[in-house]
Design a protein around this motif. Sequence first.
Motif, short mmCIF file in Angstrom:
data_model
loop_
_atom_site.label_atom_id
_atom_site.label_comp_id
_atom_site.label_asym_id
_atom_site.label_seq_id
_atom_site.Cartn_x
_atom_site.Cartn_y
_atom_site.Cartn_z
N LEU A 68 5.25 16.39 -51.12
CA LEU A 68 6.49 16.67 -50.39
C LEU A 68 7.73 16.67 -51.27
O LEU A 68 8.70 17.37 -50.97
CB LEU A 68 6.66 15.67 -49.24
CG LEU A 68 5.61 15.77 -48.14
CD1 LEU A 68 5.99 14.85 -46.97
CD2 LEU A 68 5.45 17.20 -47.64
N ASP A 69 7.71 15.91 -52.35
CA ASP A 69 8.85 15.97 -53.27
C ASP A 69 8.98 17.37 -53.86
O ASP A 69 10.09 17.89 -54.03
CB ASP A 69 8.70 14.93 -54.38
CG ASP A 69 9.09 13.52 -53.93
OD1 ASP A 69 9.60 13.38 -52.81
OD2 ASP A 69 8.86 12.58 -54.71
N ASN A 91 10.24 19.66 -51.11
CA ASN A 91 11.66 19.43 -50.89
C ASN A 91 12.50 20.10 -51.98
O ASN A 91 13.52 20.75 -51.71
CB ASN A 91 11.93 17.92 -50.87
CG ASN A 91 13.37 17.58 -50.60
OD1 ASN A 91 13.99 18.12 -49.70
ND2 ASN A 91 13.91 16.65 -51.39
N ALA A 97 9.40 9.93 -46.55
CA ALA A 97 9.61 11.13 -45.73
C ALA A 97 9.99 10.66 -44.34
O ALA A 97 9.61 9.56 -43.91
CB ALA A 97 8.35 11.99 -45.68
N PRO A 132 12.45 14.78 -48.10
CA PRO A 132 11.46 15.50 -47.29
C PRO A 132 11.57 15.13 -45.81
O PRO A 132 11.56 13.95 -45.44
CB PRO A 132 10.12 15.05 -47.88
CG PRO A 132 10.43 14.67 -49.28
CD PRO A 132 11.79 14.05 -49.21
N ASN A 158 9.80 20.05 -44.51
CA ASN A 158 8.83 20.17 -45.61
C ASN A 158 7.40 19.85 -45.21
O ASN A 158 6.47 20.19 -45.93
CB ASN A 158 9.22 19.27 -46.77
CG ASN A 158 10.60 19.56 -47.29
OD1 ASN A 158 11.49 18.72 -47.19
ND2 ASN A 158 10.83 20.76 -47.80
N LYS A 159 7.20 19.18 -44.09
CA LYS A 159 5.86 18.87 -43.59
C LYS A 159 5.82 19.24 -42.12
O LYS A 159 6.72 18.86 -41.36
CB LYS A 159 5.55 17.38 -43.77
CG LYS A 159 4.25 16.89 -43.12
CD LYS A 159 4.03 15.40 -43.41
CE LYS A 159 2.78 14.83 -42.76
NZ LYS A 159 3.02 14.24 -41.43
#
Length: 294
Positions: free
Chosen positions: A9-10, A13, A169, A204, A227-228
């Motif tokens: 996720l980084d 992002n 997140a 994120p 992002n997710k």
Amino acid sequence: MLVSMKAILDDANKNNYGVMAMNSINIEMVRGGIMAAEEEHSPIIIQFGPGQMKNHAHMEEMLPLVKELAARVHVPVALNLDHGSDFHVLTDCINAGFTNVMFDGSSLPYEENVRRSAMISALAHGMGCSVEGELGHVGQAAASDDTDVDLYTNPDQAADFVNRTGVDALAVAIGTAHGAYPKGKIPKLDFERLRLLKETLKMPLVLHGGSGSGEENLKQAVAGGINKINVATDAFEAAKKGMLDALKEDPGMDYLHLCMAAEESVKQFVKAYMKVIGSSGRYIYGEAVSTSRE
């Protein structure tokens, strides 16, 4: 390769794309999802909820399966506990080797959500596991919770929450809900609220209730900083549709080939989803990301 969800996720992002987090309850769904990720050169997050683990996707069987399949591919795969609330379940998953856990304290009073989220973050981070929190409350589509603005995430409160809990997140409520929406309904998302959340947090962000949200909503949500994206209902429907279509074509089809049809249907569904949310092609050369603990 099995990696932390934070690593996945980084990057999402930083580079402004979405990653599919698919609830998966058997080998057909897990393999279909991971093979789709390999073919699309995309990261993927495989996840189970506590109820799913209790009823069918038992951790003792599914965890080795995910680890084995993740070790065969050249794209990042994370394993997440979805909507964890019980302390023993959360710590069991951290101890077992999940690379992320979600603590869902969204139904608790704010200070209690902060306290418990911070505790889980400290424990998980000490074991090399990342953490997703939730602020606001993503309710149920059947109850029309998606239209209840009082449940939506407040950007200023979110900044305090993230600062005090250390979550990696944050799941935000901006107009989606869990489960199937009434026939013909597509939720209306609060994209201005999402913009403020992203500008405030710069981290994120997670959209729960991705099923049935509509392709344009998904694209705009990713463009706005999601992002997710969690997908359960639509993924289960894809598996079911694969079986039903196969039976319609051949009513005498045996169970083995029905399972194969379900897996192929899930794989094609995931591949199409990855194209929509922008994760396809992100790992064409197998760039390394931070690996998870053993």
